[in-house]
Structures are given as C-alpha cells and as structure tokens.
Design an enzyme around this catalytic site. Structure first.
Site, short mmCIF file in Angstrom:
data_model
loop_
_atom_site.label_atom_id
_atom_site.label_comp_id
_atom_site.label_asym_id
_atom_site.label_seq_id
_atom_site.Cartn_x
_atom_site.Cartn_y
_atom_site.Cartn_z
N CYS A 253 43.72 32.45 31.66
CA CYS A 253 42.76 34.61 31.71
C CYS A 253 42.97 33.91 29.87
O CYS A 253 42.01 34.52 29.22
CB CYS A 253 43.52 35.72 31.93
N HIS A 301 47.96 40.00 31.38
CA HIS A 301 46.04 39.67 31.72
C HIS A 301 45.41 39.74 30.54
O HIS A 301 45.38 41.23 29.90
CB HIS A 301 46.32 39.88 33.17
N HIS A 313 36.29 38.47 33.05
CA HIS A 313 37.63 37.46 32.90
C HIS A 313 37.94 36.59 33.87
O HIS A 313 36.92 36.08 34.16
CB HIS A 313 39.03 38.99 32.80
#
Length: 340
Positions: A253, A301, A313
């Site tokens: 990520c 994240h 993402h």
C-alpha cells in the site's frame, strides 16, 4: 488460485447475479454461515497481515536510516583519525627535539655557545615550546577521546542494524505465514463460495471500469498530484500486491503511494504511518485528487484519493490493486495533502 483471477473470469457474471438479487427473501435464500465465517476470518487475517506489514515497513525504514548513519560515522571517523595522526606526528617531533638536548647542563650550553645572547633567547623560546607541548598533548588526548566516541557509536549502530535485520526476517516470516493461512482458508471454500466471496466484495466496495476516466480532474487539484493519481490508477489492471514492493508492477500500500509520487519527483518514505505525518491535514469534505488517505488505528493502510468519492490502493495480497468507494472502506482516519 488467486481470487482476483476467479472474479474476472467468465464465471464472474453468475457470481455477481447472486449478490444483486434484491430483497430479504434473496438474502435468506443465499445465506451461508460457513462463508460468512470464512469472510470474518479472512478479514481478521488480512488485518493482522497489514499490522505486521506496517511494523515491517517501519523497521525497514529504521534499518535504512541506521545504515546511512553508519556511513556518516565512518566518514567522521576517517576525518578524526587524520586529526589524531597529525597531532601524534607533531608530538613526536617535539619529543625528539627535547630528547636530543637532554642531559646537557644549561650552564655548559651557555658557556660553550658562540652566541650567548641568542642562546638565552632560545631558552625563553624553549619555555614556550614546553607550554605548547603540554597544550599539544592535551589536544591530542581530547581528539583521541572523540575518535574513540565515534568508534563506539559506529559499533553500537552496527549492533542495532544486526538486531533490525533479524527483526525484519522474523516479521517477514510472520507475514508469509499469514498469507499462507489466508490462502489455505480460501482453498477450503467451494468454487461457488469463492465466486460469491469475490462478487460480494466487488459489489460492496470495488469499482470496475476505466480507471483514468474515474479521476476527477475538473477541479483545482495540483497538476503533479493528478499525474501521481494517473500513475497509481494505471497500475490497477495488472499490478500485484507484494509486501515491501514499490514497483514497477508489484506494490504494497505505501509502496504504491511512494512510486506514484516518485513518478512526479516527490520522495516519500516506504511506510503508511510515516507518510501520515507528511504534508498537511485535509478535511474529508475538502479532499482533492492526490491526497493520501489513511485507515485503521494505529495507521497501517494508505490509499490515494481520485475524486468522486473513490480512491486507488494496493489492498492486500488477495485483492491486489483496486479502485474502491471511500464510503464503504472501514476505519478511515484522515488525509494528508502532499502537493497543492
């Protein structure tokens, strides 16, 4: 088998139809306690993966900083060693000069001197030499102590690096084990359950279509930020999620954010938590394309806002890269604007 490959196969239409049937009757008809339990367990495993992955990223960042510090310390040690060696040479020269005149009575030197006045002047100078010698020795000792301090600091840093490398290896093993655990859970599902699992996720939060066309470039977003978004979106169709990767076709990520901004000349650390301290905070109703979005507490994240309530993402090893509705993604913590 990769679940993303399943959902994008010719079987996807049947799975999607299953979850799109409306009304409580349909919900009851297709209720599957085993699948619901598998989904809950997968979510928990992927959360653990993400948390471990963030810890891995932070340790890796510390390791890189530690190695850079060692390089600086080694340069400082080399420079300090030159100072110590130069002072040692000066001290040796003065010591040799004093040794050559030791044991000769000063009265005899005065009587035998061809220039008594000059000798007396030299004696005064020798007194100053003695003072200079003491100062020289004190300076040598101080510089030698500084050198020893630098050498100890380098040794301590190397010890820390060894510990961080061992920690990285341990965390990587934990991540790999979580990936295997998730895959084993998926492998236990029937083909129909795997189709339903993917289709339910896609129907709930994933957006499928021309990614670049979904970017809102109509507003006053920074031009480089828009280019960063386009880079990230361009990786969605074929990009894969790989822990610690930052391109060109594999990303985690924070690695996707790093690569996207690197493509426009902006450097980011490879850690979602570290990225969450950069730029300036942005309210949710003021988001612009290119803003970084952060999730979970503690943060582990990150995604990039595209406009129109969407973000891109690298989701996890099971889902790879995707475009998702911000309103449907859990545990939103805030956003930071890097450019503009």
């Amino acid at each position: 088998m990769r679940l993303r490959a399943v959902v994008r196969s010719g079987l996807a239409a049947l799975a999607t139809a299953t979850v799109l049937i409306a009304g409580p009757v349909a919900q009851a008809a297709f209720a599957d306690p085993a699948l619901d339990d598998a989904k809950a367990r997968l979510t928990a495993i992927e959360q653990q993966q993400s948390e471990i992955g963030e810890e891995w990223a932070e340790v890796k960042l510390q390791l890189a900083q530690g190695k850079a510090k060692v390089e600086t310390l080694n340069a400082d040690i080399a420079a300090q060693q030159l100072k110590v060696d130069a002072l040692r040479t000066q001290a040796q020269q003065v010591a040799v000069s004093r040794f050559q005149n030791r044991g000769v009575d000063i009265t005899i030197q005065l009587v035998t001197s061809s220039d008594p006045d000059g000798f007396l002047s030299d004696m005064s100078t020798m007194g100053k030499v003695d003072q200079n010698m003491n100062s020289l020795l004190q300076e040598f000792q101080a510089q030698q102590a500084d050198l020893a301090d630098l050498q100890r600091a380098a040794h301590d840093q190397l010890t820390a690096i060894t510990a961080e490398e061992q920690q990285l290896a341990s965390l990587k093993s934990q991540i790999d084990e979580k990936i295997r655990e998730a895959q084993a859970l998926v492998d236990q599902l029937t083909e129909q359950e795997r189709q339903r699992l993917n289709a339910e996720e896609a129907a709930s939060d994933e957006v499928v279509g021309d990614g670049e066309a979904l970017i809102d470039d109509s507003g006053p977003a920074d031009e480089r930020a828009l280019r960063a978004v386009k880079y990230a979106v361009s990786k969605v169709p074929t990009g894969q999620y790989v822990w610690g990767a930052e391109g060109p076709n594999e990303f985690d990520c924070s690695g996707l954010m790093l690569a996207a901004y690197r493509s426009v000349g902006v450097s980011l650390p490879h850690s979602s938590r570290a990225q969450s301290t950069l730029g300036r905070p942005v309210a949710r109703d003021q988001l612009k394309p290119g803003d970084l979005l952060f999730f979970y507490s503690p943060i582990h994240h990150v995604g990039m806002y595209m406009g129109n309530g969407l973000f891109v993402h690298a989701r996890n090893p099971r889902n790879d890269l995707e475009i998702t509705k911000l309103s449907s993604y859990p545990a939103y913590q805030g956003a930071r604007r890097i450019l503009g």
